[in-house]
Enzyme design. Structure first.
Site, PDB file in Angstrom:
ATOM      1  N   SER A 178     -10.019  -0.873   6.707  1.00 18.70           N
ATOM      2  CA  SER A 178      -9.392  -0.630   5.398  1.00 18.70           C
ATOM      3  C   SER A 178      -8.654  -1.811   4.798  1.00 18.70           C
ATOM      4  O   SER A 178      -8.242  -1.744   3.640  1.00 18.70           O
ATOM      5  CB  SER A 178      -8.443   0.566   5.481  1.00 18.70           C
ATOM      6  N   SER A 236      -9.784   1.571   2.523  1.00 20.05           N
ATOM      7  CA  SER A 236      -8.894   2.363   1.693  1.00 20.05           C
ATOM      8  C   SER A 236      -7.815   1.556   0.975  1.00 20.05           C
ATOM      9  O   SER A 236      -7.222   2.047   0.012  1.00 20.05           O
ATOM     10  CB  SER A 236      -8.216   3.429   2.551  1.00 20.05           C
ATOM     11  N   LYS A 289       0.863  -1.184   0.000  1.00 24.09           N
ATOM     12  CA  LYS A 289       0.000   0.000   0.000  1.00 24.09           C
ATOM     13  C   LYS A 289       0.900   1.233   0.000  1.00 24.09           C
ATOM     14  O   LYS A 289       1.911   1.276   0.711  1.00 24.09           O
ATOM     15  CB  LYS A 289      -0.893  -0.028   1.238  1.00 24.09           C
TER      16      LYS A 289
END
Ligand SMILES: [Zn+2]
Lengths: 477, 483
Positions: free
Chosen positions: B184, B160, B85
């Site tokens: 997330s 996310s 990420k």
């Protein structure tokens, strides 16, 4: 003009920030060092780079505890908060500081004259970087650009907040001087105002004695004890003038300008930041175990107040009388010399008047005691003793060698006795006249001794010897 | 093996890749090339990555192969491609958090998890897309544009960590790392049909994770199998002296207990998370999962965690409050975007106005307000008290059961634009995941079948603090049951 003379009382509360003498910064392993090239003692943590996290320096906690203990505070479990405000020299745009749960609370500091100033708290926090404004005379508004050095960012600070117990500029200076002495004595900080490792903000207000506290102004930029005193006196007088004119004091932060000797508005209460304090989620609570606190306490060296009391007792002086010697850190030397047999009063006098030079604290106590003994025995005059002391500090040589090399050794008591006897033998008339009670005849004899010794004999010692001889002489007295 | 939605799947689970590379049967270079090819084939369509580090990956793979040839063992993830990420710091590789304000910023250091992955032989193939600064549930709030769900490209991958979930689901990498502040990792895992784990708060070092809400953020793995998720967690977990909140525990032993089953374990289905707002098909899958555990010998019951219902409100005060402080440093002074202006303060404002997207601004304002003088007690203070209640309710539940079971998300993946106009409806998609972040307890999402339109549905296994071992045992049973 003093504030009290006009029927007003000055009330001062001092906030002192001191940089801790740790090897590394508060939350990272960067060196805590003054004077390095800009932005060389930095890392992701103290630069507040995204993703970096603080880790508390244990040594800083220890030094903070030492400060708390030296100021008779209660050491408590504490937490860190974030103090949020935007400022370019603050890498994260928040400062990690202690807020409503500080490590030290409720202590006091005793001034040399015996008065106590309350300590509300002494808490840990990180320092900010340093901004230099380039162009426009160094002022932010006219500067063409600004440079930030983050070497100081993250340096551990302890903020010591005193109660508003101080009533004069002199007392404020005495407080800071004493606090500095304590910080240096316990090894917590080098506490140099000029280098910024000790920074003082003064909250100043005035009132009629007995009335509630007046509106206060915080005065910043006090870089020496002298500016502290001047700024408090100026600010108190400014407020008195306002009040006597029927105007009100407006609560604000003011900046002391050393060059014009005045305080100037920095920001008003309305412009004050809302710091939005909240507990720092990246750190865990600090709860120094009692055992650790005890260890720190056990290693706490004697404090200036205790040292003054002890030295005063040993030398027969008063705590105020020995303050200078303790401040110079020479009390240990005096005590050791006394233990080695030196006359306490003479040793103290030398420490106070003749040992202001660098390196005096490294003097060998036994050698110092020997010097005092030589002086007391009359082998050296006071002037000679001082000269020998200076050489001792400089060279580390024993006093006897120095005295001999300087030609002072002839003035040993045997030599002096011999010189006196020679004078008596050389001028029997004067001697007879003196023995007959003519005190004026003594002058001729003393003069002979002085001449023979090239002026190095101690006049008082010569007189004493002559009197001794006369008392022992046969014949009419 | 087929992937989610019946598309061509991953090129083998991570533990098989690592085993083959360690034995010298496959070269890391070949593995990396295969995955880079897969990425090349579909990345334009999905936009899972903010940056693909092909060159670095090939160099790292070549180095690994030389080590294997020299008789060295590169570790349990030897040659395994991993997607990170883009809020995890990577030395010399742009780390943007999908924000204009960090465009082009290259960290001078690696996050602890990145170091640990590298030390275990993993090879980073790229940095994945996210909602800006991890604030969002759809990856639509990204300055680099949205990521598409590989299962149905008309739908969001969740967020996310949508880029990481999509990357694993699309076979761009067998494993990925995400961060989970309010769901997330778990929510996009459920939307994309992969396994996603949020470990106990403090299990995995946050050092090098760009902070959103520091007291809630936790890094965790995505994988196609429960075993691979366990393998990655074993590698990245364990105490880190650089993170003061990291627990003083070694990494949990997970692979060893994976086949232990759930016989005798007490499992509670969370009543509050099966009610209003949760789609019937999701409730049905959750009940089916409960039955599967029951069939495997677990003692299944329904339990109540009453305060969980208030989790969302507490979360949307605590997380923005911390974010408002964490994101203050993006001021244009030291790194990232700077929009020049007449004074420093004006430059700060201009930079932040230009650099942050709307959702980030919304949360900074919310959080600033919640911490303001006079409002602190009513908002931030009260939210922290709710948090304490949630922990108390979880503790009470865990006195009766060993594990909890709940849906991961109230719905399956929604369409682009469905919720962007109404922030509150977007926030509601995290209602099932947020309580674990507030309590700091571990939770993981396991794919458990499909809903209408063949969209994946995930169920969530929750465990008490440091209870990852039992959580993985239950997840393995569910995975087996759905095969
Ligand atoms: Zn540093």
């Amino acid at each position: 003009m003093s504030a009290t003379a006009t029927g007003w009382e000055t009330v001062v509360g001092l906030e002192v920030h001191c940089e801790l003498a740790t090897a590394t910064k508060l939350f990272c392993a960067c060196p805590n060092a003054f004077g390095a090239e800009p932005n060389t003692n930095v890392c992701p943590v103290c630069l507040g780079l995204p993703g970096s996290l603080p880790v508390l320096n244990e040594r800083a906690v220890e030094l903070a505890m030492r400060i708390g203990q030296a100021l008779h505070c209660t050491v408590k479990p504490s937490i860190f908060h974030r103090k949020n405000y935007f400022y370019p020299d603050m890498p994260k745009d928040y400062q990690i500081s202690q807020y409503d749960e500080p490590i030290n609370v409720d202590g006091y500091l005793e001034l040399p004259d015996g008065t106590r100033v309350g300590i509300e708290r002494a808490h840990l926090e990180e320092d900010t970087g340093k901004t230099t404004h380039v162009g426009g005379g160094g002022r932010i508004h006219e500067a063409t650009y600004s440079l930030v050095d983050y070497n100081r960012a993250g340096v551990p600070l302890v903020e010591i907040v005193a109660a508003p117990d101080i009533r004069s500029a002199d007392a404020a200076r005495a407080y800071v001087a004493e606090l500095r002495a304590i910080l240096v004595a316990i090894g917590a900080s080098d506490a140099r105002m000029e280098e910024g490792s000790l920074r003082v903000d003064a909250n100043v207000s005035v009132r009629r004695p007995g009335e509630p506290f007046g509106t206060r102004c915080e005065v910043k930029n006090l870089n020496s004890l002298r500016s502290l005193g001047r700024a408090i006196e100026f600010e108190a007088q400014r407020q008195i003038t306002l009040l006597e004119r029927g105007e009100a004091v407006v609560q604000q932060t003011r900046h002391w300008d050393e060059s014009d000797g005045r305080t100037h508005t920095l920001r008003s209460k309305e412009e004050a930041y809302d710091y939005r304090y909240f507990p720092e989620p990246d750190l865990v609570p600090v709860a120094p175990p009692g055992e650790w606190q005890d260890q720190v306490r056990a290693l706490l060296p004697p404090l200036p107040a205790d040292r003054r009391a002890h030295l005063a007792a040993v030398t027969g002086s008063t705590p105020a009388g020995v303050a200078l010697v303790v401040e110079r850190g020479l009390d240990g030397l005096v005590l050791a010399a006394v233990a080695a047999g030196a006359d306490p009063e003479r040793a103290l006098t030398h420490a106070e008047h003749n040992l202001s030079m660098e390196g005096a604290d490294r003097l060998d106590p036994a050698a110092f005691a020997r010097l005092v003994a030589m002086e007391v025995a009359g082998e050296l005059t006071a002037t000679q003793a001082k000269a020998v002391l200076v050489d001792m500090v400089e060279t580390g040589d024993p006093p006897d060698d120095i005295a001999r090399a300087r030609g002072f050794e002839a003035m040993g008591s045997d030599a002096l006795t011999a010189a006196v006897d020679e004078a008596i033998a050389a001028d029997p008339d004067a001697w007879a006249s003196y023995c007959g009670g003519n005190e004026k005849a003594k002058g001729a004899l003393v003069g002979r001794v002085m001449k023979a010794t090239r002026g190095q004999a101690d006049g008082k010692a010569v007189t004493a010897l002559l009197e001794e001889r006369r008392a022992a002489a046969p014949g009419p007295a | 093996m087929t992937g989610a939605g019946g598309r061509p799947g991953p090129r083998g689970p991570a533990h098989e890749i690592a085993a083959a590379v360690r034995r010298g049967e496959r070269t890391a270079a070949l593995v990396v090339d295969e995955y880079l090819e897969a990425i090349a084939a579909r990345e334009e369509e999905l936009h899972a990555f903010n940056v693909i580090t092909a060159e670095r990956a090939r160099e790292a793979a070549a180095l690994l192969d030389r080590r294997v040839a020299a008789g060295d063992d590169p570790g349990p993830l030897a040659g395994v491609p991993v997607a990170l990420k883009d809020n995890l710091c990577t030395r010399g590789v742009p780390t943007t958090c999908s924000s204009r304000i960090l465009a082009g910023w290259k960290p001078p250091y690696d996050a602890t998890v990145v170091e640990r992955l590298a030390a275990a032989g993993a090879v980073v193939v790229g940095k994945t897309n996210l909602d800006e600064f991890a604030m969002g549930s759809s990856t639509e709030h990204s300055a680099t544009g949205p990521t598409r769900n590989p299962v149905d490209t008309e739908r969001v991958p969740g967020g996310s960590s949508g880029g990481s979930a999509a990357a694993v689901a699309a076979g761009f990498a067998p494993i990925a790392l995400g961060s989970d502040t309010g769901g997330s990792i778990r929510q996009p895992a459920a939307f994309c049909g992969v396994v996603g784990v949020k470990p106990t708060y403090g299990r995995v070092s946050r050092y090098g994770l760009v902070a959103f809400a520091s007291s809630l953020d936790q890094i965790g793995p995505f994988a196609t199998t429960v075993a691979d998720a366990a393998l990655v967690l074993e590698v990245i977990a364990g105490h880190d002296p650089l993170d003061s909140t990291s627990v003083a525990e070694p990494a949990p032993d997970l692979l060893r207990v994976l086949d232990d089953g759930v016989a005798g374990l007490r499992v509670g289905v969370v009543r509050e998370l099966l009610g209003e707002g949760v789609d019937a098909e999701v409730v049905e899958r959750t009940r089916a999962a409960a039955e599967a555990l029951d069939a495997a010998g677990a003692v299944v019951d329904e339990v109540s965690v009453p305060a969980a219902a208030y989790g969302l409100s507490a979360y949307y005060l605590i997380a923005p409050a911390e974010a408002s402080s964490n994101l203050a440093r993006y001021d244009g002074v030291r790194y990232g975007l700077r929009v020049d202006a007449a004074s420093t303060a004006e430059m700060n404002v201009a930079t932040r106005t230009e650099g942050f997207g709307d959702e980030v601004k919304r949360r900074i304002m919310l959080g600033t307000y919640a911490l303001s003088a006079g409002y602190y007690d009513a908002y931030y203070g009260k939210a922290q008290r709710v948090r304490t209640l949630i922990i108390r309710d979880f503790d009470a539940a865990y006195e009766r059961v060993d594990l909890l079971l709940a849906p991961t998300t109230p719905t399956t993946a929604f369409r682009f634009g469905d919720k962007t106009g109404d922030p509150l409806s977007m926030y509601l998609s995290d209602v099932c995941t947020i309580p674990s972040n507030l309590s700091g307890h571990p939770a993981m999402s396991v794919p458990f079948g499909f809903g209408a339109g063949g969209l994946p549905i995930g169920v969530q296994v929750l465990a008490p603090a440091l209870g990852e071992a039992a959580m993985f045992r239950a997840a393995a049973v569910l995975e087996e049951a759905i095969k």
